[in-house]
Write an enzyme that holds these catalytic residues in place. Structure first.
Site, short mmCIF file in Angstrom:
data_model
loop_
_atom_site.label_atom_id
_atom_site.label_comp_id
_atom_site.label_asym_id
_atom_site.label_seq_id
_atom_site.Cartn_x
_atom_site.Cartn_y
_atom_site.Cartn_z
N CYS A 82 0.88 -1.17 0.00
CA CYS A 82 0.00 0.00 0.00
C CYS A 82 0.92 1.22 0.00
O CYS A 82 2.10 1.09 -0.34
CB CYS A 82 -0.99 -0.02 1.17
N THR B 201 2.24 3.11 2.41
CA THR B 201 3.34 2.98 3.37
C THR B 201 3.65 1.54 3.75
O THR B 201 4.70 1.27 4.34
CB THR B 201 2.99 3.70 4.68
N HIS C 89 14.36 -14.07 12.05
CA HIS C 89 14.03 -13.96 13.47
C HIS C 89 12.54 -14.09 13.75
O HIS C 89 12.14 -14.58 14.80
CB HIS C 89 14.49 -12.61 14.03
C1 RB5 Z 1 -4.04 5.22 0.89
O1 RB5 Z 1 -4.04 6.54 0.54
C2 RB5 Z 1 -3.05 4.97 2.02
O2 RB5 Z 1 -3.56 5.40 3.23
C3 RB5 Z 1 -2.66 3.51 2.08
O3 RB5 Z 1 -2.15 3.13 0.84
C4 RB5 Z 1 -1.63 3.10 3.10
O4 RB5 Z 1 -0.51 3.90 3.04
C5 RB5 Z 1 -2.12 2.88 4.46
O5 RB5 Z 1 -1.40 2.39 5.34
#
Ligand code: RB5
Length: 149
Positions: A66, A68, A99
């Site tokens: 996603c 992040t 680990h």
């Molecule tokens: C989507 O905009 C974003 O919030 C998602 O991809 C992610 O980074 C969430 O953890």
């Protein structure tokens, strides 16, 4: 290995690149979507598909992306038996397996350029769990069991 991939709109381009790499390496790839970066979707929906398939044994490993990687990891780790690790470099990718016995790897597509994501995936797949850490995994499993309804 049979490897499932999932992503939201922010991660789907990276997912496609990772899927192509895995297929070229000879893995059996199962793509759980999403596939259109222009349509906003919710990462827990895709984390759940991949995590349940790993937990049931129909996949050997999962790969989630996603923006992040954080949301994917949080969501996937709600499924009993899943140890989803957010990795951001080769060291965290290796140690997640060595680990922590991670069975799902999560990456942030807005934070990792594709070449580094490839290195992370390769490192994750190349490493194996060191059974000296089994006691800690057993304690994680016990936490799940104690809180099961
Ligand atoms: C989507 O905009 C974003 O919030 C998602 O991809 C992610 O980074 C969430 O953890």
């Amino acid at each position: 290995m049979r490897i499932g991939l999932g992503a939201d709109h922010a991660g789907c381009a990276l997912k496609a690149a990772l899927a192509a790499r895995l297929a070229a390496q000879g893995h059996e790839v199962v793509d759980y979507g999403t596939s259109d970066p222009a349509i906003s979707v919710d990462y827990p929906d895709f984390a759940l598909l991949v995590a349940e398939a790993v937990a049931s044994g129909s996949l050997d490993l999962g790969v989630l992306a996603c923006g992040t990687g954080i949301g994917m990891a949080i969501a996937a780790n709600k499924v009993p038996g899943i140890r989803a690790a957010l990795v951001h470099d080769v060291t965290t990718a290796r140690l997640a397996r060595l680990h922590n016995g991670a069975n799902v790897v999560c990456m942030g597509a807005r934070l990792l350029a594709a070449p580094l994501a490839f290195e992370c995936l390769d490192a994750f797949l190349a490493e194996t769990f060191d059974t000296r850490h089994q006691r800690r995994l057993d304690k994680i499993a016990a936490i799940e069991k104690d809180r099961a309804p």
